[in-house]
Each structure stands twice: as structure tokens, then as C-alpha cells.
Design an enzyme around this catalytic site. Structure first.
Site, mmCIF file in Angstrom:
data_model
loop_
_atom_site.group_PDB
_atom_site.id
_atom_site.type_symbol
_atom_site.label_atom_id
_atom_site.label_comp_id
_atom_site.label_asym_id
_atom_site.label_seq_id
_atom_site.Cartn_x
_atom_site.Cartn_y
_atom_site.Cartn_z
ATOM 1 N N HIS A 118 0.860 -1.380 -0.014
ATOM 2 C CA HIS A 118 0.023 0.019 -0.240
ATOM 3 C C HIS A 118 0.822 1.259 -0.085
ATOM 4 O O HIS A 118 0.528 2.310 0.596
ATOM 5 C CB HIS A 118 -1.085 0.101 1.172
ATOM 6 C CG HIS A 118 -2.196 -0.971 0.934
ATOM 7 N ND1 HIS A 118 -2.031 -2.126 0.346
ATOM 8 C CD2 HIS A 118 -3.566 -0.473 0.867
ATOM 9 C CE1 HIS A 118 -3.406 -2.325 0.224
ATOM 10 N NE2 HIS A 118 -4.214 -1.454 0.300
ATOM 11 N N ASP A 159 -5.555 4.817 9.963
ATOM 12 C CA ASP A 159 -7.150 4.876 9.759
ATOM 13 C C ASP A 159 -7.553 3.673 9.114
ATOM 14 O O ASP A 159 -8.655 3.486 8.959
ATOM 15 C CB ASP A 159 -7.253 6.378 8.945
ATOM 16 C CG ASP A 159 -6.943 7.520 9.577
ATOM 17 O OD1 ASP A 159 -6.852 7.629 10.878
ATOM 18 O OD2 ASP A 159 -6.808 8.531 8.839
ATOM 19 N N GLU A 194 -9.610 13.598 15.260
ATOM 20 C CA GLU A 194 -9.005 14.079 13.797
ATOM 21 C C GLU A 194 -9.703 15.276 13.355
ATOM 22 O O GLU A 194 -10.806 15.688 14.019
ATOM 23 C CB GLU A 194 -9.169 12.792 13.042
ATOM 24 C CG GLU A 194 -8.164 11.715 13.151
ATOM 25 C CD GLU A 194 -7.954 10.662 12.016
ATOM 26 O OE1 GLU A 194 -8.270 11.126 10.704
ATOM 27 O OE2 GLU A 194 -6.983 9.946 12.176
HETATM 28 P P1 FAD Z 1 4.264 -1.622 1.777
HETATM 29 O O1 FAD Z 1 3.844 -0.707 0.888
HETATM 30 O O2 FAD Z 1 4.421 -3.020 1.393
HETATM 31 O O3 FAD Z 1 5.792 -1.406 2.358
HETATM 32 C C1 FAD Z 1 6.030 -0.110 2.724
HETATM 33 C C2 FAD Z 1 7.748 0.131 2.956
HETATM 34 O O4 FAD Z 1 8.048 -0.664 3.899
HETATM 35 C C3 FAD Z 1 8.349 -0.350 1.810
HETATM 36 O O5 FAD Z 1 9.837 0.387 1.531
HETATM 37 C C4 FAD Z 1 8.627 -1.706 2.028
HETATM 38 O O6 FAD Z 1 9.901 -2.031 1.467
HETATM 39 C C5 FAD Z 1 8.902 -1.682 3.777
HETATM 40 N N1 FAD Z 1 8.667 -2.751 4.499
HETATM 41 C C6 FAD Z 1 7.553 -3.469 4.385
HETATM 42 N N2 FAD Z 1 7.448 -4.406 5.399
HETATM 43 C C7 FAD Z 1 8.659 -4.303 5.853
HETATM 44 C C8 FAD Z 1 9.160 -5.176 6.827
HETATM 45 N N3 FAD Z 1 8.631 -6.273 7.505
HETATM 46 N N4 FAD Z 1 10.170 -4.741 7.294
HETATM 47 C C9 FAD Z 1 11.041 -3.719 6.810
HETATM 48 N N5 FAD Z 1 10.571 -2.954 5.947
HETATM 49 C C10 FAD Z 1 9.235 -3.362 5.443
HETATM 50 N N6 FAD Z 1 -0.405 5.552 7.341
HETATM 51 C C11 FAD Z 1 -0.506 6.260 8.545
HETATM 52 O O7 FAD Z 1 0.506 6.204 9.343
HETATM 53 N N7 FAD Z 1 -1.805 6.505 8.942
HETATM 54 C C12 FAD Z 1 -2.683 6.141 8.236
HETATM 55 O O8 FAD Z 1 -3.926 6.369 8.769
HETATM 56 C C13 FAD Z 1 -2.681 5.641 7.081
HETATM 57 N N8 FAD Z 1 -3.916 5.404 6.222
HETATM 58 C C14 FAD Z 1 -3.821 4.514 4.919
HETATM 59 C C15 FAD Z 1 -4.818 4.199 4.429
HETATM 60 C C16 FAD Z 1 -4.842 3.705 3.054
HETATM 61 C C17 FAD Z 1 -5.982 3.603 2.283
HETATM 62 C C18 FAD Z 1 -3.354 3.503 2.516
HETATM 63 C C19 FAD Z 1 -3.326 2.959 1.216
HETATM 64 C C20 FAD Z 1 -2.268 3.797 3.448
HETATM 65 C C21 FAD Z 1 -2.491 4.627 4.612
HETATM 66 N N9 FAD Z 1 -1.190 4.741 5.355
HETATM 67 C C22 FAD Z 1 -1.541 5.291 6.508
HETATM 68 C C23 FAD Z 1 0.043 4.583 4.769
HETATM 69 C C24 FAD Z 1 0.514 3.312 5.239
HETATM 70 O O9 FAD Z 1 0.782 3.174 6.571
HETATM 71 C C25 FAD Z 1 1.987 2.981 4.478
HETATM 72 O O10 FAD Z 1 1.902 3.181 3.236
HETATM 73 C C26 FAD Z 1 2.392 1.582 4.832
HETATM 74 O O11 FAD Z 1 3.675 1.374 4.292
HETATM 75 C C27 FAD Z 1 1.512 0.315 4.172
HETATM 76 O O12 FAD Z 1 1.833 -0.918 4.758
HETATM 77 P P2 FAD Z 1 2.064 -2.082 3.498
HETATM 78 O O13 FAD Z 1 2.058 -3.129 4.575
HETATM 79 O O14 FAD Z 1 1.363 -1.943 2.639
HETATM 80 O O15 FAD Z 1 3.447 -1.766 3.214
#
Ligand code: FAD
Length: 526
Positions: free
Chosen positions: A105, A166, A277
Site C-alpha cells: 500500500h 485509519d 481528527e
Molecule cells: P508496503 O507498501 O508493502 O511497504 C512500505 C515500505 O516498508 C516499503 O519500503 C517496504 O519495503 C517496507 N517494508 C514493508 N514491510 C517491511 C518489513 N517487514 N520490514 C522492513 N521494511 C518493510 N499511514 C498512517 O500512518 N496512517 C494512516 O492512517 C494511514 N492510512 C492509510 C490508508 C490507506 C488506504 C493507505 C493505502 C495507506 C495508509 N497509510 C497510513 C500509509 C501506510 O501506513 C503505508 O503506506 C504503509 O507502508 C503501508 O503498509 P504496507 O504493509 O502496505 O507496506
């Protein structure tokens, strides 16, 4: 003589062919010196996939596409350590990089690895979610676990994590690599302030357990570390007793500074709401009517006379947690808090819902958007952290002059207390004690040349960033994205040296998280 001359013709051709083959072999061995053959021989419990890996080149932002050479579906932590150690041992002769992919994400390819290896963290063995009850409860989870699953597991013990995002369909590793901010952060800090211990695989393939007491530098570095120092494989997350229900409140303001002052007042109180918020509404029509499906107006007659059309309004969103039997006491608490606020009286709306339904609220919106095919559009999001002393200037310049409507997606604005953040982590924050998260969360309509088109939304983001820079607002990007190291240096400021020191200590070859584009793997051809 003739024969001689024939020999003379053949020799150069033969030499050239041999030379060509040698060059190709060297080139191939440079490109693939460690891949795929040597990786295929490694002993892993999980498996590699070399085809159909397009999903690993996509993310929620839907703008960047870098196909990896392979995706690893690890079964165990040692699978991850084995792969990274193997690449580390190859030294700078190998081009390979490794990206952990949580739930994908990210917004700008941060979890992608161009021609490298993507590790699909969700396939790590996730049997091991263990809730520990007692005076200071916690849960041990795999870093590939989704927060929604953690919530459901913890609720079986009447417990829940304290700090959220969120949206809960994100992995623990993904949010801990950033910060994890939501409406509870003013009190509990972000998710990275609510972790007791991590297990991490460094860029040398070493498995390290770290915490405040053990390998503290690695622990703090990894939290908010954008995946630069190690892959988080396990996390110990602080829990608290979970409420069953929430009272959910929305009120509107027409004046930004009054809205901000009330938010700051609420986050300064000891006994206050549990979630705080705010949302900006520019040029929205039928706002209050849309609320009516799930919220009840306190005063239906006055509410029906309220007209939002064409005005810029600011919505304060609050919740108070409670359990059955406590509703009266909670109502009294709310009744003592609301008169301290200066919202437009006719716009007080309330609702009651389960704690789970409230926390998982964005998923409900996701399902609706998915059903209309709108979830997979490009998302040129921009998240900023704005110091408190500059928030009114920011509102005037950006919300007043640059942003013309908020119909392409929500705009969030809410303050948090910096005292709840640990300044030893890698996350970069503004310099003041209180700062605001301002999140522009649009979706782009493909091929549109209007305001809702991708180009137009990207240029809007640029205007916002340029304004912040020119007005010297001291703003920092959250979920940062830059394309040059100069920009990264400026982002990290004084923390740049710590970042570089930690990179050299834990991932000196820059194998990890290439999609962040902070460091490039140094390739040696000697
Ligand atoms: P990914 O997109 O898979 O990875 C993100 C980054 O972290 C990459 O660089 C990846 O290499 C690294 N990574 C992933 N897993 C690991 C691991 N285990 N160890 C080390 N590095 C790792 N953020 C907030 O803070 N607050 C919010 O309210 C919020 N709401 C959101 C709502 C939506 C609909 C979306 C799409 C995103 C939101 N986000 C929010 C952002 C979100 O926290 C970040 O985009 C987060 O990185 C997404 O998690 P993911 O598991 O999809 O990570």
C-alpha cells in the site's frame, strides 16, 4: 598460399567469436553473478516465483511499476536471512537488491525492487500470534500480519493495540517502517511508540532481536527507518483493554483558526476524547445530508436549515470509547467537553458503533469504491507534518488559495503531541512540540485533463510543496518521496549523519528497500 590465406581469414573470425562468447559470459556473470542459478540452490522452506510477478510491481499509488527478477514467498525467518546473507556474501559484484513487501500500500514504488527480489512478507508463517495478558499486556506478531487480524485476535482476550492507522489492512512491518499515525496518536504516540521489541534481519543477513535494552540503535533505527536497516520479521506490540463501543461525534466550523484552536485544546487535556481528527471540506455540496445515513443530528430542525454549499468548512471528528453499562457516565463526560468548543451549534452529529466497526471504517469505504472500480485508480497522495505555529499560515496559503475543492478525496488535518514520539527513531519530524498531520488523499481519474486528472493533481502537490518551501514553514513530508539524494539529505537534516552511520552498520551494500531511492547499491565490476 591459397590455403595460407584461407587460414588467415578464419583465424580472426574464430578469435572474434571466442572473444564475443567470453564477453557475453562476463556480461552474463556480471548481471546474474548471483542470480538466478545460485539462489535456486539455496535451501529455503518457502519458494521463489520467477514468473507472473506483476503484482509485486504495483502498489496503492498505482504510478510506479518496477518488475522484480523474483518474488520470495518465505515460510520462515531463516528463509529471509539465507537469501540476504547469500547476496551480502556476493559483495558488490552482485546487482541484486531486496525489498520487503507488506500489503503493497505504498504510494511511489517503495516496496518494489527493480530486477531484484521482492519478499512477500504476508506469506511468512503467521501461526505465531501470541497474546500475553497481565498488567502490561502485549502481542507477538509476524511483521507480515495485517493490523485487522491482530485486532480480531487480541479482542478474543478483551485487548487491543493502543495506536492505529485509519486503515487496518496494512502490515505491521509496513506501518512500523513509517510511523503509523491516526487519531489516537496525540495520546499514545504513533504505532512506532507502542512497540516493545522487534526481530530484524539486517542487510548482512544477521537475525537480531532488538529493543530499548538490547541492540537499541538497531531498534530505534528500524522504527520509521523506511526499511533501510533491516527487514522486520516479528514485533511485540503494546496492548490495552479494548472497549466494546464508541460514541462517534462530528461537528463543523467555518473558521480554520477556531477549529485548530479547539483541536489543540482537546489534545492538551488529560481527560479528553479517545480519538481526535479533522477534515477539510471545500466546495462540497449536501455535506450534512450525506452524514444523515449514519449520524443523528443533535437538533434535527436546526440541522436541516444548515447549508454547506459552496463554503469551506472544517469537520472535527471525535470518539469516546465505552463499554455497556458506562453509557451514562460517558455521555456526561462528553457533555462536559463539548461546551468547551466553538463549533457551529446546529452541526453537532452523533452516532454509536462497535469499536471494531469504527476502527475498520475505511475498509467499508474500500468495499464501496472497489464495487465501482474506483479503488485501483492512481493515488497521488501527499502527507505533510506542519508545525503548530505555522498551521494558520499553511491553511491560508494552501486551503485558502491553492486547493479549490476536496471532491477528489479527503483532506485530513489534526494535531499530535511530539512528546509522545521517541526522538531516537528514524522518523523525521518538525521542530515544534505540537505538529499537524495534513493529508491530501485524492484519487486520479485516468485520462482526465481536468482537475481530477493525474497531471493536474501532481502539479497541485508541487504547488503545495513549493508554497511550503517558499514560506519557510518547516514542513516535513510523512511517507516521504524524493528522487535525489540531495533532497533526502534536506529531508533528514541533522539526522542525515545518523542515517548514513546506521546504513553503513546494518546494510553497508545498500541491498535493502531500493524503492525508497535513498541509497543506490554500489556495483563493482572488478
Ligand atoms: P508496503 O507498501 O508493502 O511497504 C512500505 C515500505 O516498508 C516499503 O519500503 C517496504 O519495503 C517496507 N517494508 C514493508 N514491510 C517491511 C518489513 N517487514 N520490514 C522492513 N521494511 C518493510 N499511514 C498512517 O500512518 N496512517 C494512516 O492512517 C494511514 N492510512 C492509510 C490508508 C490507506 C488506504 C493507505 C493505502 C495507506 C495508509 N497509510 C497510513 C500509509 C501506510 O501506513 C503505508 O503506506 C504503509 O507502508 C503501508 O503498509 P504496507 O504493509 O502496505 O507496506
Amino acid at each position: 598460399m591459397k590455403f595460407q590465406s584461407k587460414q588467415n581469414n578464419v583465424l580472426p573470425i574464430r578469435s572474434f567469436t571466442i572473444l564475443l562468447i567470453c564477453c557475453l559470459a562476463i556480461k552474463l556473470s556480471l548481471c546474474f553473478s548471483s542470480f538466478p542459478s545460485s539462489l535456486k540452490t539455496l535451501n529455503v522452506e518457502g519458494h521463489f516465483s520467477f514468473d507472473n510477478n506483476e503484482f509485486a510491481a504495483r502498489d496503492f499509488g498505482n504510478r510506479f511499476r518496477f518488475i522484480p527478477s523474483a518474488v520470495l514467498y518465505p515460510k520462515s525467518v531463516s528463509d529471509i536471512a539465507t537469501i540476504i546473507e547469500h547476496i551480502w556474501q556476493k559483495g558488490p559484484g552482485s546487482k541484486l537488491t531486496v525489498a520487503a513487501r507488506g500489503h503493497g500500500h505504498s504510494l511511489q514504488g517503495q516496496a518494489q525492487a527493480p530486477q531484484g527480489i521482492v519478499i512477500n512478507m504476508e506469506s511468512l508463517d503467521r501461526q505465531e500470534m501470541k497474546v500475553h495478558t497481565g498488567r502490561f499486556p502485549y502481542v507477538d506478531v509476524s511483521a507480515g500480519e495485517l493490523w485487522i487480524n491482530i485486532l480480531h485476535e487480541c479482542l478474543k482476550f478483551g485487548l487491543a493495540p493502543k495506536s492505529w492507522t485509519d486503515y487496518l489492512h496494512l502490515t505491521v512491518g509496513g506501518t512500523l517502517s513509517n510511523a503509523g499515525i491516526s487519531g489516537q496518536a496525540f495520546r499514545h504516540g504513533p504505532q512506532i511508540s507502542n512497540v516493545h521489541q522487534l526481530e530484524v534481519v539486517t542487510g548482512k543477513g544477521e537475525v537480531r532481536v532488538c529493543s530499548e535494552e538490547q541492540n537499541a540503535d538497531l531498534f530505534h533505527g528500524v522504527l520509521g527507518g523506511l526499511g533501510q536497516f533491516g527487514i522486520i520479521t516479528r514485533a511485540r506490540i503494546a496492548l490495552e483493554p479494548a472497549p466494546k463501543m464508541v460514541k462517534w461525534i462530528r461537528v463543523l466550523y467555518s473558521d480554520f483558526s477556531t477549529f485548530a484552536r479547539d483541536q489543540e485544546h482537546l489534545i492538551s487535556l488529560e481527560n479528553t476524547f479517545d480519538y481526535i481528527e479533522g477534515l477539510v471540506m471545500i466546495n462540497k455540496t449536501g455535506l450534512i445530508n450525506n452524514w444523515r445515513s449514519s449520524f443523528n443530528p443533535q437538533d434535527p430542525v436546526q440541522a436541516s436549515q444548515f447549508k454547506s454549499d459552496g463554503r469551506t468548512l472544517f469537520c472535527l471528528e471525535l470518539t469516546k470509547n465505552f463499554n455497556p453499562g458506562e453509557a451514562d457516565r460517558i455521555d456526561q463526560e462528553i457533555e462536559s467537553l463539548l461546551p468547551q468548543l466553538s463549533y457551529i451549534p446546529s452541526t453537532l452529529f452523533m452516532s454509536e458503533t462497535s469499536y471494531v466497526e469504527f476502527l475498520d471504517r475505511v475498509h467499508a469505504a474500500e468495499l464501496k469504491l472497489r464495487s465501482k472500480g474506483l479503488w485501483d485508480l492512481p493515488h497521488p497522495w501527499l502527507n505533510l507534518l506542519v508545525p503548530k505555529s505555522k498551521i494558520n499560515g499553511f491553511a491560508e496559503g494552501v486551503l485558502g488559495n491553492i486547493l479549490t475543492d476536496t471532491n477528489n478525496g479527503p483532506v485530513l488535518v489534526y494535531p499530535v503531541n511530539k512528546s509522545r514520539w521517541d526522538n531516537r527513531t528514524s522518523v523525521v519530524l518538525p521542530e515544534e512540540d505540537i505538529f499537524y498531520l495534513v493529508a491530501f488523499l485524492p484519487q486520479a481519474t485516468p485520462l482526465s485533463k481536468e482537475n481530477d486528472g493525474l497531471e493536474s493533481l501532481l502539479s497541485l502537490n508541487k504547488r503545495i510543496l513549493d508554497y511550503c518551501e517558499e514560506a519557510h514553514l518547516g514542513v516535513k513530508q510523512y511517507l516521504p518521496h524524493y528522487t535525489t539524494q540531495e533532497e533526502w539529505r534536506a529531508h533528514f537534516g541533522q539526522q542525515w549523519e545518523v542515517l548514513v552511520r546506521r546504513k553503513l552498520a546494518y546494510d553497508p551494500l545498500a541491498i535493502l528497500a531500493p524503492g525508497q531511492r535513498i541509497f543506490q547499491k554500489a556495483i563493482s565490476t572488478s
